[in-house]
Design an enzyme around this catalytic site. Structure first.
Site, PDB file in Angstrom:
ATOM      1  CG  ASP A  85      -0.232  -0.179   2.535  1.00 57.63           C
ATOM      2  OD1 ASP A  85       0.790  -0.892   2.568  1.00 57.63           O
ATOM      3  OD2 ASP A  85      -0.695   0.378   3.541  1.00 57.63           O
ATOM      4  CD  GLU A 143       3.172  -0.939   7.629  1.00 60.47           C
ATOM      5  OE1 GLU A 143       3.431  -0.826   8.850  1.00 60.47           O
ATOM      6  OE2 GLU A 143       3.261   0.015   6.828  1.00 60.47           O
ATOM      7  CD  GLU A 144       2.575   3.183   5.589  1.00 60.53           C
ATOM      8  OE1 GLU A 144       2.414   3.643   6.744  1.00 60.53           O
ATOM      9  OE2 GLU A 144       3.676   3.134   5.025  1.00 60.53           O
ATOM     10  CG  HIS A 368       5.408   8.105   6.312  1.00 62.34           C
ATOM     11  ND1 HIS A 368       4.349   7.846   7.161  1.00 62.34           N
ATOM     12  CD2 HIS A 368       5.835   6.873   5.912  1.00 62.34           C
ATOM     13  CE1 HIS A 368       4.168   6.542   7.258  1.00 62.34           C
ATOM     14  NE2 HIS A 368       5.073   5.932   6.515  1.00 62.34           N
TER      15      HIS A 368
END
Length: 396
Positions: A85, A143-144, A368
């Site tokens: 993702d 996962e995020e 990020h």
């Protein structure tokens, strides 16, 4: 090192598909999808796996893929995981393969993780007749975004029969060519809280006629910071960060309530259990002192990533065989979190870092960040480890 792979042969094998791995990574980077919405990503992975042959492919959830390579000889079952993702971030990189999806970006390297595992699967499919046991390739969604895709896959049975699991994360603060390993606790558990403080609002000129939730809230924030410094053993690592404070609608009005939100990171189960109790003590004491009321929502998120000693040792030996001891870095625990922990809660395994930092190329931005990027030479490193580790672990 397993006999079919001299260092030269392994390098030749991985080099033979390196252009494809880079191409896959760039396609994924250009077409990112956020957590639980990875439909096109999953279809892309499915189609690639199907083209390799020798794989039993399934869809345990809507946007995840599992491929099983069952060797010709009996043995253990090794799972290798990659997450797929992206993040809700607007990319600022200017590249031929920059994100085409507005407000969505692969800003954490999951495009690289997926490409590396596809590369390993393609190579290992050619050695079905030399594999003892099974290699299970897990392409995980979400996962995020808690509760995360890993727990969904565990509940769907993807680890049934698995003896060990490994996974890797491309790491922006580690130079390309370096591999980071950690025995035992590696990444922290991540929990979240939301505190609502109810007072009695009124005019800003008459604070004596109110119960000011903003003033009370600031005391709550200050006293929460005392928990780690005064209530947790200094040897036990923990972090409490208040990241949100919301309240009020006008400069001349004291509001009726405020909300406070934050994140808690820890490693030990007993510390993780104790912290919400201590937060409640603080909030209860401060609000009672001022005649206010409160509500607390506390959510336990991802568990700590605790690496198994035996599996980590096998990966360390593999890394030293391929890259030399000088490129094996034993790292300190980090306070970031990862839902790979959901797999480690079920079976022994290890999670490791593959360096992607290249200061000469300007690849220095953290995960990020809207300018995050990876040194694509690192993709080859990840594929090498996955391929060689599969043989080393199954033949151990």
């Amino acid at each position: 090192m397993y006999e079919i792979f001299s260092e030269l042969n392994l390098d030749e094998l991985v080099s033979s598909i390196n252009d494809e791995v880079i191409e896959w990574r760039r396609y994924l980077h250009e077409n990112p999808e956020v957590s639980f919405q990875e439909e096109n990503t999953a279809l892309f992975v499915y189609d690639k796996l199907k083209s390799f042959g020798n794989l039993e492919i399934s869809r345990p959830t809507k946007t995840s893929i599992v491929a099983r390579l069952i060797g010709d000889y009996p043995g253990k079952v090794l799972a290798i995981r990659a997450d797929m993702d992206a993040l809700p971030i607007q990319e600022e990189n200017i590249m031929k393969f920059s994100s085409k999806n507005d407000g969505i970006m692969h800003a954490c390297g999951h495009d690289g993780h997926t490409a590396m595992l596809l590369g390993a699967a393609k190579l290992l499919c050619n050695f079905k007749n030399q594999i003892k046991g099974e290699i299970r390739f897990i392409f995980q969604h979400a996962e995020e975004l808690p509760p995360g895709g890993a727990i969904e896959m565990v509940n769907a049975g993807v680890l049934n029969g698995v003896d060990q699991i490994i996974g890797a994360h491309l790491m922006s603060n580690l130079e390309t060519g370096k591999i980071g390993l950690k025995y035992g606790p590696m990444m922290a558990g991540a929990d979240m809280f939301k505190i609502t403080i109810f007072g009695e609002g009124g005019h800003a000129s008459q604070p004596n006629q109110t119960i000011d939730p903003i003033l009370i809230g600031t005391q709550v924030v200050t006293n929460i910071q005392h928990i780690v410094s005064r209530k947790i053993d200094p040897i036990d690592t923990a972090v409490i960060s208040v990241t949100q404070f919301n309240g009020g609608t006008a400069v001349n009005v004291i509001p009726n309530f405020v909300t406070i939100g934050g994140s808690v990171r820890s490693f030990k189960p007993e510390v993780r259990k104790r912290i919400p109790e201590l937060i409640e003590q603080v909030v209860n004491g401060v609000t009672n002192a001022h005649g206010a009321k409160y509500e607390i929502e506390y959510h336990f998120g991802y568990s700590p990533v605790i690496n198994d000693h035996e599996t980590t040792s096998l990966i360390e030996k593999t890394v030293c065989e391929i890259f030399g001891e000088e490129n094996r870095i034993l790292i300190n625990p980090i306070m970031g979190s990862e839902d790979f922990s959901a797999f480690l809660n079920e079976v022994p395994g290890t999670y490791f870092f593959v360096g992607v930092r290249n200061e000469e190329e300007g690849i220095v931005y953290p995960h990020h960040h809207p300018k995050f990027n990876i040194d694509e030479r690192a993709l080859k490193d990840g594929v090498k480890i996955f391929v060689q580790a599969a043989f080393n672990i199954l033949n151990n």
